[in-house]
Design an enzyme around this catalytic site. Structure first.
Site, PDB file in Angstrom:
ATOM      1  N   GLU A 243      -6.378  -7.090   5.225  1.00 34.72           N
ATOM      2  CA  GLU A 243      -5.403  -8.412   4.977  1.00 34.72           C
ATOM      3  C   GLU A 243      -5.366 -10.065   5.518  1.00 34.72           C
ATOM      4  O   GLU A 243      -4.927 -10.592   5.471  1.00 34.72           O
ATOM      5  CB  GLU A 243      -4.023  -8.126   4.779  1.00 34.72           C
ATOM      6  CG  GLU A 243      -2.938  -7.857   5.837  1.00 34.72           C
ATOM      7  CD  GLU A 243      -2.992  -6.099   6.556  1.00 34.72           C
ATOM      8  OE1 GLU A 243      -3.833  -5.766   6.336  1.00 34.72           O
ATOM      9  OE2 GLU A 243      -1.776  -6.209   6.840  1.00 34.72           O
TER      10      GLU A 243
ATOM     11  N   ASN B 184       0.580  -1.254   0.242  1.00 34.47           N
ATOM     12  CA  ASN B 184      -0.022   0.463  -0.217  1.00 34.47           C
ATOM     13  C   ASN B 184       0.901   1.168  -0.135  1.00 34.47           C
ATOM     14  O   ASN B 184       0.228   1.829  -0.737  1.00 34.47           O
ATOM     15  CB  ASN B 184      -1.016  -0.022   0.948  1.00 34.47           C
ATOM     16  CG  ASN B 184      -2.397  -0.105   0.792  1.00 34.47           C
ATOM     17  OD1 ASN B 184      -2.815  -0.773  -0.484  1.00 34.47           O
ATOM     18  ND2 ASN B 184      -2.729  -1.273   2.064  1.00 34.47           N
TER      19      ASN B 184
ATOM     20  N   ASP C  74      -5.285  -2.608  -3.460  1.00 33.73           N
ATOM     21  CA  ASP C  74      -6.530  -3.302  -3.716  1.00 33.73           C
ATOM     22  C   ASP C  74      -6.711  -4.454  -4.499  1.00 33.73           C
ATOM     23  O   ASP C  74      -6.942  -5.510  -4.566  1.00 33.73           O
ATOM     24  CB  ASP C  74      -8.024  -2.746  -4.182  1.00 33.73           C
ATOM     25  CG  ASP C  74      -8.223  -1.465  -3.731  1.00 33.73           C
ATOM     26  OD1 ASP C  74      -7.633  -1.738  -2.160  1.00 33.73           O
ATOM     27  OD2 ASP C  74      -8.902  -0.769  -3.169  1.00 33.73           O
TER      28      ASP C  74
END
Ligand SMILES: [Mg+2]
Length: 460
Positions: free
Chosen positions: A376, A341, A350
């Site tokens: 996650e 990220n 994503d």
């Protein structure tokens, strides 16, 4: 608006008169000549509205109404009672057994049609919601959604727009005495409009004559048109004794009305009936709206979410107990996901979550539960699987992630790995939460031993 109306009266002439009026307005009319026939017809034909005579030889209208309201197949059908004299005591009795309103013989056409239109609107909304709700019931999802809704249900708020401050105080006192609701008073049309926007009341009681020369019918129209108050219950207090006024209020969207002078109890029973109906509508609406998908599916990955997983795991535990078989619980967590990220952006993150979910689903059986527990973190529960099967499958899952890079939109290859913790559920009906905790401990073991590993929880 088409609609099927059941006319119940022991006197044939009375039925004929009503039938002629209703048929002229294009309604379909069914007839019943006694209480039992009325109940049977309601059950078999499912009319949209029932016009029910109170005085009948076999059983009176109150009894019929009680029967209708206590039967699940007919309880939602609106009932209007027809009587020769409408004393407050009779009205309260009828409303208490679930009737929506009263019409006095000889029946005033305007009162009849305004009420029928009003009840048909209510019934149509109800039918539509009921139909959709039955779909979610068939999918076995409403049980826990209702519980969820109940947990969120809060106290109703009732807003008053009285003719005078003292009247508002009197209403407030009576309502608070009999219903568990919060009551807010207002002192002008303008204040009522503003207050409604902020407080979003569940019910609004509007007097025909408002303070400071407000226009009560205009207030009703405005409240009905606004999104914040569109679903609110509205009860109109008619002070000029005119049925025309009441009919206009109903056509403008009032849920119900009461004629002055009235017993406080009548207003309160009408309010309670309307609030109950609103709650039922809300329950149906939210089952439908969030229901199905939103409540159980994680929108990003299309996997089940934590709420569903927890609920469904309970069923897997029960079944394991029934068939006396072990089952496997796996918690998995993407290694160093935060870094993806941070360095590649959230879109890449994503994409990884979606691709990861896809690979997991390809490597488990259809009966296995796959869920995103948050962030996650993922859960796989395999019914009828002992440690041998679990070892094999968890290794396969670990390799399915490690073996092939994840490719971002811009073409970057990301090498992703997953850490897995496994716990084996015994066929003795254990607590799902405890098993998840055990799998979590094993997952922690995999993380602390260098990641990209499978660890099994060792039963003490
Ligand atoms: Mg009769």
């Amino acid at each position: 608006m088409p609609g099927r109306i059941l006319v119940v009266d022991d006197v044939a002439t009375n039925r004929l008169i009503l039938k002629a009026k209703l048929a002229a307005a294009y309604y379909d009319v069914l007839e019943a000549d006694c209480g039992q026939a009325a109940f049977d017809a309601a059950l078999a034909e499912q009319p949209d509205v029932i016009l029910l005579d109170i005085n009948m030889p076999d059983m009176d209208g109150y009894t019929v109404c009680e029967m209708l309201k206590s039967c699940p197949e007919t309880s939602h059908i609106p009932v209007v009672m027809i009587t020769v004299h409408s004393a407050p005591k009779e009205r309260i009795r009828g409303l208490s057994v679930g009737a929506d309103d009263f019409l006095v013989k000889p029946i005033n056409d305007m009162a009849l049609f305004a009420r029928v239109r009003n009840l048909l609107r209510v019934k149509m909304v109800f039918d539509e919601l009921k139909l959709r709700d039955s779909t979610s019931k068939e999918l076995g999802l409403t049980g826990f959604l209702e519980t969820f809704e109940e947990a969120e249900a809060n106290r109703s708020t009732v807003m008053l727009a009285p003719a005078a401050g003292a009247q508002g105080e009197a209403w407030k006192k009576e309502i608070s005495k009999m219903l568990q609701v919060d009551v807010i008073g207002t002192c002008s049309e303008r204040e009522a409009l503003n207050m409604a926007r902020f407080e979003q009341p569940d019910a609004i009681i509007v007097h025909q004559r408002l303070m400071e020369d407000g226009d009560s019918l205009r207030l009703i129209s405005a409240l009905r048109a606004r999104s914040e108050t569109r679903q609110a219950v509205m009860i109109y207090v008619v002070s000029d004794g005119s049925i025309e006024t009441a009919a206009t209020a109903l056509d403008l969207g009032t849920s119900d009305y009461v004629m002055e002078p009235f017993e406080p109890e009548e207003l309160i029973i009408r309010l309670r009936t309307q609030l109950r109906r609103k709650r039922e509508f809300e329950r149906l609406r939210s089952n439908v709206r969030d229901g199905l998908k939103m409540a159980v599916i994680d929108p990003l990955t299309g996997l089940y979410n934590r709420r569903y997983a927890t609920q469904h795991m309970q069923k897997i535990v029960e079944r394991a107990d029934n068939i006396q078989k072990e089952f496997a619980v796996m918690m998995m967590d993407l290694d160093r996901f935060k870094r993806i990220n941070d360095t590649e952006g959230h879109d890449a993150g994503d994409m990884v979550l979606k691709e990861f979910s896809h690979r997991i689903q390809e490597n488990v059986r259809g009966v296995d539960l796959v869920a995103r527990m948050g962030g996650e973190e993922f859960l796989v529960v395999m019914p009828d699987a002992g440690s041998m099967v679990a070892k094999h499958v968890s290794e396969r899952l670990r390799r399915a992630i490690e073996s092939k890079p994840f490719i971002t939109k811009s073409g970057t290859e990301l090498h992703i790995t997953v850490s897995i913790g496994v716990a084996i559920g015994q066929p003795d009906g254990g607590d799902p939460a405890d098993l998840i905790k055990c799998a979590d401990m094993a997952l922690y073991q995999s993380k602390s031993s260098g990641r990209n590993l499978v660890s099994f929880h060792q039963a003490a």
